[in-house]
Structure formats: C-alpha cells, structure tokens
Design a protein around this motif. Structure first.
Motif, PDB file in Angstrom:
ATOM      1  N   LYS A  56      -1.559  -1.641  -4.543  1.00  0.00           N
ATOM      2  CA  LYS A  56      -2.620  -0.615  -4.705  1.00  0.00           C
ATOM      3  C   LYS A  56      -2.026   0.795  -5.763  1.00  0.00           C
ATOM      4  O   LYS A  56      -0.929   1.235  -5.720  1.00  0.00           O
ATOM      5  CB  LYS A  56      -3.067   0.093  -2.521  1.00  0.00           C
ATOM      6  CG  LYS A  56      -3.686   0.725  -2.898  1.00  0.00           C
ATOM      7  CD  LYS A  56      -4.036   0.907  -1.273  1.00  0.00           C
ATOM      8  CE  LYS A  56      -5.047  -0.161  -0.744  1.00  0.00           C
ATOM      9  NZ  LYS A  56      -5.999   0.807   0.411  1.00  0.00           N
ATOM     10  N   ASP A  63       1.377  -0.977  -0.055  1.00  0.00           N
ATOM     11  CA  ASP A  63      -0.259  -0.080  -0.290  1.00  0.00           C
ATOM     12  C   ASP A  63       1.059   1.542   0.020  1.00  0.00           C
ATOM     13  O   ASP A  63       1.266   1.725  -0.715  1.00  0.00           O
ATOM     14  CB  ASP A  63      -0.689  -0.209   1.164  1.00  0.00           C
ATOM     15  CG  ASP A  63      -1.748   1.622   0.968  1.00  0.00           C
ATOM     16  OD1 ASP A  63      -1.649   2.036   0.845  1.00  0.00           O
ATOM     17  OD2 ASP A  63      -2.518   0.665   1.738  1.00  0.00           O
ATOM     18  N   TYR A 113      -9.661   0.823   0.523  1.00  0.00           N
ATOM     19  CA  TYR A 113      -9.583  -0.604   2.064  1.00  0.00           C
ATOM     20  C   TYR A 113     -10.228  -1.601   0.720  1.00  0.00           C
ATOM     21  O   TYR A 113     -10.552  -2.085   0.842  1.00  0.00           O
ATOM     22  CB  TYR A 113      -9.830   0.528   3.043  1.00  0.00           C
ATOM     23  CG  TYR A 113      -9.116  -0.789   4.283  1.00  0.00           C
ATOM     24  CD1 TYR A 113      -7.798  -0.082   4.433  1.00  0.00           C
ATOM     25  CD2 TYR A 113      -9.832  -1.991   4.500  1.00  0.00           C
ATOM     26  CE1 TYR A 113      -7.328  -0.871   6.134  1.00  0.00           C
ATOM     27  CE2 TYR A 113      -9.322  -2.657   5.321  1.00  0.00           C
ATOM     28  CZ  TYR A 113      -8.247  -2.053   6.405  1.00  0.00           C
ATOM     29  OH  TYR A 113      -7.095  -3.143   7.139  1.00  0.00           O
ATOM     30  N   VAL A 114      -9.480  -2.272   1.302  1.00  0.00           N
ATOM     31  CA  VAL A 114      -9.330  -4.140   0.462  1.00  0.00           C
ATOM     32  C   VAL A 114      -9.338  -4.949   1.131  1.00  0.00           C
ATOM     33  O   VAL A 114      -8.673  -4.869   2.395  1.00  0.00           O
ATOM     34  CB  VAL A 114      -8.435  -3.621  -0.496  1.00  0.00           C
ATOM     35  CG1 VAL A 114      -9.088  -3.144  -1.948  1.00  0.00           C
ATOM     36  CG2 VAL A 114      -7.545  -4.331  -0.571  1.00  0.00           C
ATOM     37  N   ASP A 131      -7.583  -8.139   6.124  1.00  0.00           N
ATOM     38  CA  ASP A 131      -8.564  -7.931   6.601  1.00  0.00           C
ATOM     39  C   ASP A 131      -9.637  -6.853   7.223  1.00  0.00           C
ATOM     40  O   ASP A 131      -8.884  -5.376   5.992  1.00  0.00           O
ATOM     41  CB  ASP A 131      -8.276  -8.247   8.311  1.00  0.00           C
ATOM     42  CG  ASP A 131      -7.428  -7.041   8.662  1.00  0.00           C
ATOM     43  OD1 ASP A 131      -6.439  -6.059   7.809  1.00  0.00           O
ATOM     44  OD2 ASP A 131      -7.813  -5.893   9.594  1.00  0.00           O
TER      45      ASP A 131
HETATM   46  N1  LIG Z   1      -6.391  -4.986   5.372  1.00  0.00           N
HETATM   47  C1  LIG Z   1      -5.917  -4.319   4.533  1.00  0.00           C
HETATM   48  N2  LIG Z   1      -4.354  -4.202   5.124  1.00  0.00           N
HETATM   49  C2  LIG Z   1      -4.100  -3.275   4.451  1.00  0.00           C
HETATM   50  N3  LIG Z   1      -2.500  -2.554   4.954  1.00  0.00           N
HETATM   51  C3  LIG Z   1      -2.877  -1.863   4.100  1.00  0.00           C
HETATM   52  N4  LIG Z   1      -3.388  -1.183   3.099  1.00  0.00           N
HETATM   53  C4  LIG Z   1      -4.681  -2.383   3.564  1.00  0.00           C
HETATM   54  C5  LIG Z   1      -6.164  -1.745   3.067  1.00  0.00           C
HETATM   55  O1  LIG Z   1      -6.216  -1.854   1.722  1.00  0.00           O
HETATM   56  N5  LIG Z   1      -6.503  -3.546   2.941  1.00  0.00           N
END
Ligand SMILES: Nc1nc2[nH]cnc2c(=O)[nH]1
Ligand SMILES: O=P(O)(O)OC[C@H]1O[C@H](OP(=O)(O)OP(=O)(O)O)[C@H](O)[C@@H]1O
Length: 185
Positions: A136, A108, A157-158, A164
């Motif tokens: 991301k 991310d 946020y995925v 999770d």
């Molecule tokens: N579950 C989740 N953890 C992350 N850690 C950094 N970005 C994310 C995200 O989008 N989703």
C-alpha cells in the motif's frame, strides 16, 4: 451484513487492479522468486487468512522444490483499522536453520510482516524473505520492506484476492478499494 448489503459494498467499490493485472503480477513475481530462491529449497509460509489466494495462485507457478506450511496471525480482525497483533497458529514445521519465504496479501503499515519476521528469526530461521501480493502506497516509513512485491495499491482499504471487506469478498479475482463511506463504517 446481508447478502444485498455485501453486493452493494462491491457495487460502490472502485476496481484498482483487474484480474488480468493480478495474474500478470503473479507471473512476474514467480519469475523473480524463482531467480532468487530456486536453489534454497525454502519453507514457504502463508500468513493466514489473507494469503490464501496469493499462496494458492503463486505456488503452482514456482517450478523448484519447496516445502509449504502456514501461520496465522491477525491484527485487523474484520475491521478496517489495525490493532494489536494476535498470534493464532505458529508454523507446524520447524523453521530452525531454514530459508523461509513468507507470503502475505498486503503490506500496509508493516506491523504484521515485521512481527512475523521477528518471530521466525527468534525461532531460528536462517534467512527470511517475504513476498506480498500488494504494497500500500501510504507514505509511511514501514518497519519492514518486502523482498518481492506484486502490485502497488492506493492508500485506501482494499479487498479481493484474499483480502477481506468486513470479513467478506476474499474470493474476488480482482482488487477493489472500498468506497470512503463504507470504509468509515
Ligand atoms: N483487506 C484488507 N486488509 C488489510 N490489512 C491491512 N490493510 C488492509 C487493507 O487495505 N485491506
Ligand atoms: O501491514 P499491516 O498494517 O500490519 O497489515 C497487513 C496485514 O493485515 C491483514 O491481515 P488481517 O489482520 O486483516 O487478518 P487476515 O489475514 O485474516 O485478513 C493482511 O493479511 C496482513 O497480514
């Protein structure tokens, strides 16, 4: 969160990668990793806990000798925004002089992978490769790039496939983006 609220979170989410797309990405990644590392006998390290699904599903597709271990580091701790890196477990096997492949679920902001990479080199790893299930597309200049990337995900946020949502739903076989309302909670 109640089970009903957790179901609502999933109901309101948007699927950004189906289970079939994830499986196809894993097949392609395994091929790319095999081409690059099959004669390295690498130490493969899963970054717990998010990498648990990725590592499990990737490992059986890698048809060359490797060792497996894990490390545990976290900086989101069940929230949707990252904080300080917290080291919980260092690899149990020595990384000194080894070719190491780090597996993580998502790149991310890149802070976690950059810290893991720096720590492994400081511990004497000869070379560190990284593979992430998702990268991301957030437009940031990240402090590190992954050598192998499964899927690009949008700047949301995925969750699912090891990732999770408020500590839940790592077990989903597809990847979802939280609804904007849920992501600000
Ligand atoms: N579950 C989740 N953890 C992350 N850690 C950094 N970005 C994310 C995200 O989008 N989703
Ligand atoms: O690129 P970054 O912005 O640093 O984020 C990526 C990290 O965030 C998640 O870990 P998290 O801290 O949520 O812990 P988890 O593995 O237990 O989900 C994920 O598993 C990556 O390790």
């Amino acid at each position: 969160m109640t089970p009903h609220e957790a179901q609502q979170l999933l109901h309101d989410a948007e699927c950004v990668a189906t289970a079939e797309r994830v499986q196809a990405a894993l097949d392609r990644l395994a091929g790319e990793i095999g081409e690059a590392l099959s004669s390295e006998m690498p130490l493969v390290l899963a970054v717990m806990g998010g990498a648990v699904v990725f590592a499990g599903q990737l490992l059986t597709r890698l048809a060359f000798p490797l060792e497996f271990d894990y490390l545990h580091v976290t900086r989101y701790r069940g929230k949707t925004r990252g904080g300080e890196i917290e080291w919980r477990v260092l690899p149990g096997k020595s990384v000194a002089g080894r070719a190491v492949l780090v597996l993580d679920d998502i790149l991310d902001e890149g802070e976690t992978l950059a810290a893991v990479r720096a720590k492994l080199l400081e511990m004497g790893a000869a070379r560190v490769w990284s593979a992430v299930l998702t990268d991301k597309a957030n437009g940031l200049v990240k402090p590190v790039r992954a050598d192998f990337v499964g899927l690009e995900v949008p700047d949301r946020y995925v969750f699912g496939c090891g990732m999770d949502a408020y500590g839940l739903w790592r077990n989903l076989p597809a990847i979802y983006a939280l609804s904007p309302d849920a992501a600000s909670g």
